[in-house]
Scaffold this active site. Structure first.
Site, PDB file in Angstrom:
ATOM      1  N   ASP A  86       0.881  -1.168   0.000  1.00 41.29           N
ATOM      2  CA  ASP A  86       0.000   0.000   0.000  1.00 41.29           C
ATOM      3  C   ASP A  86       0.917   1.215   0.000  1.00 41.29           C
ATOM      4  O   ASP A  86       1.768   1.343   0.893  1.00 41.29           O
ATOM      5  CB  ASP A  86      -0.855   0.042   1.267  1.00 41.29           C
ATOM      6  CG  ASP A  86      -1.959  -0.999   1.297  1.00 41.29           C
ATOM      7  OD1 ASP A  86      -2.033  -1.832   0.376  1.00 41.29           O
ATOM      8  OD2 ASP A  86      -2.746  -0.987   2.260  1.00 41.29           O
ATOM      9  N   HIS A 142       4.852  -7.585  -0.289  1.00 40.41           N
ATOM     10  CA  HIS A 142       4.483  -8.825  -0.975  1.00 40.41           C
ATOM     11  C   HIS A 142       5.185  -8.915  -2.319  1.00 40.41           C
ATOM     12  O   HIS A 142       5.749  -7.940  -2.817  1.00 40.41           O
ATOM     13  CB  HIS A 142       2.959  -8.879  -1.148  1.00 40.41           C
ATOM     14  CG  HIS A 142       2.208  -8.944   0.143  1.00 40.41           C
ATOM     15  ND1 HIS A 142       1.512 -10.053   0.558  1.00 40.41           N
ATOM     16  CD2 HIS A 142       2.064  -8.019   1.129  1.00 40.41           C
ATOM     17  CE1 HIS A 142       0.960  -9.816   1.738  1.00 40.41           C
ATOM     18  NE2 HIS A 142       1.280  -8.586   2.106  1.00 40.41           N
ATOM     19  N   SER A 227       8.673   3.339   5.326  1.00 41.83           N
ATOM     20  CA  SER A 227       9.795   3.388   4.402  1.00 41.83           C
ATOM     21  C   SER A 227       9.325   3.393   2.960  1.00 41.83           C
ATOM     22  O   SER A 227       8.213   3.811   2.666  1.00 41.83           O
ATOM     23  CB  SER A 227      10.748   2.231   4.660  1.00 41.83           C
ATOM     24  OG  SER A 227      12.002   2.527   4.100  1.00 41.83           O
TER      25      SER A 227
END
Length: 265
Positions: A86, A142, A227
């Site tokens: 995201d 992911h 980050s």
């Protein structure tokens, strides 16, 4: 003058010892009391979290939370490359002769980003995304495509902030910060997933066990505090969705674009 002073203070606070101290506090049981305030301050959707707030053992445990199953469906369109996180897109485009142009006003070479890896030639004319994760975002990373993990590299470095100020006013933070680089081979070539540490990120962790073979959307790693991920696609293998641009928000599992079938390479 204010920017110069802030830049100097940021330089002084960019040492790993500061992040280790911050990480130790965030992992302590005492930090549990900060979870509700942290969630409220950053507008985190606690109803999306896998567990109830009181079930998290520390602030770091909450920060690296998983989401409830099904909240991030993985695009299964053939040849799709999905967002690994995201994030807000803070840079994207075709790599020009080994250089990522105009990431918040600065250019970065693939050589410096990949720590002069011999694999850099694969991306000299490829495509890149810079994906920024704010404290509000889900912080697990992911896999963007199915394939085989063929190489991993840890690059030690600083921990400058990777927010708007850091990217625009600090010198080349994406290639000076600590990085964890994963190369995934797929049917059309390979992708590089560059996980960039940042101020107050105590570490970047791979999931355990980490398999050699992965499917798009599998858990790969996670940040302990916010980050950035830089995603690189090999030369001549990729087409981005035309509506995506700098400033677009994307969710993990959403298609960023598509790989070209190997027969056309």
């Amino acid at each position: 003058m204010k920017k110069t002073i802030f830049r100097l203070l940021t330089e002084l606070s960019s040492r790993k010892s500061i992040s280790r101290l911050t990480g130790a506090i965030a992992k302590s049981k005492a930090s549990r009391s900060f979870i509700p305030r942290f969630a409220k301050t950053y507008g985190i959707r606690i109803e999306d979290a896998e567990k109830q707030l009181h079930e998290y053992g520390s602030l770091n445990d909450f920060f690296t939370r998983r989401l409830k199953p099904g909240l991030r469906p993985i695009d299964t369109t053939e040849h799709a490359v999905v967002s690994p996180v995201d994030a807000l897109i803070t840079g994207m485009g075709v790599i020009q002769d080994g250089t990522m142009l105009q990431v918040k006003g600065q250019d970065y070479t693939i050589a410096e980003l990949l720590n002069n890896s011999p694999r850099q030639v694969n991306y000299k004319h490829g495509f890149f995304y810079v994906l920024y994760l704010s404290p509000t975002d889900y912080h697990r990373i992911h896999t963007p495509t199915s394939g085989k993990i063929v190489e991993k590299e840890h690059v030690p470095g600083k921990v400058y902030p990777v927010n708007e100020f850091g990217l625009r006013h600090m010198r080349r933070v994406l290639s000076r910060n600590e990085r964890l680089i994963t190369y995934i081979q797929h049917g059309s070539g390979e992708v590089a997933v560059v996980k960039v540490g940042a101020l107050n990120v105590s570490s970047i962790q791979y999931v355990s066990p980490l398999p050699d073979q992965v499917q798009a959307g599998d858990e790969l790693a996670y940040f302990e505090f916010g980050s950035t991920v830089v995603l690189l696609m090999e030369n001549g293998t990729y087409s981005s969705r035309p509506e995506l641009q700098v400033g677009s928000r994307v969710r993990m599992g959403e298609a960023l674009g598509s790989l070209k079938p190997s027969s056309t390479n």
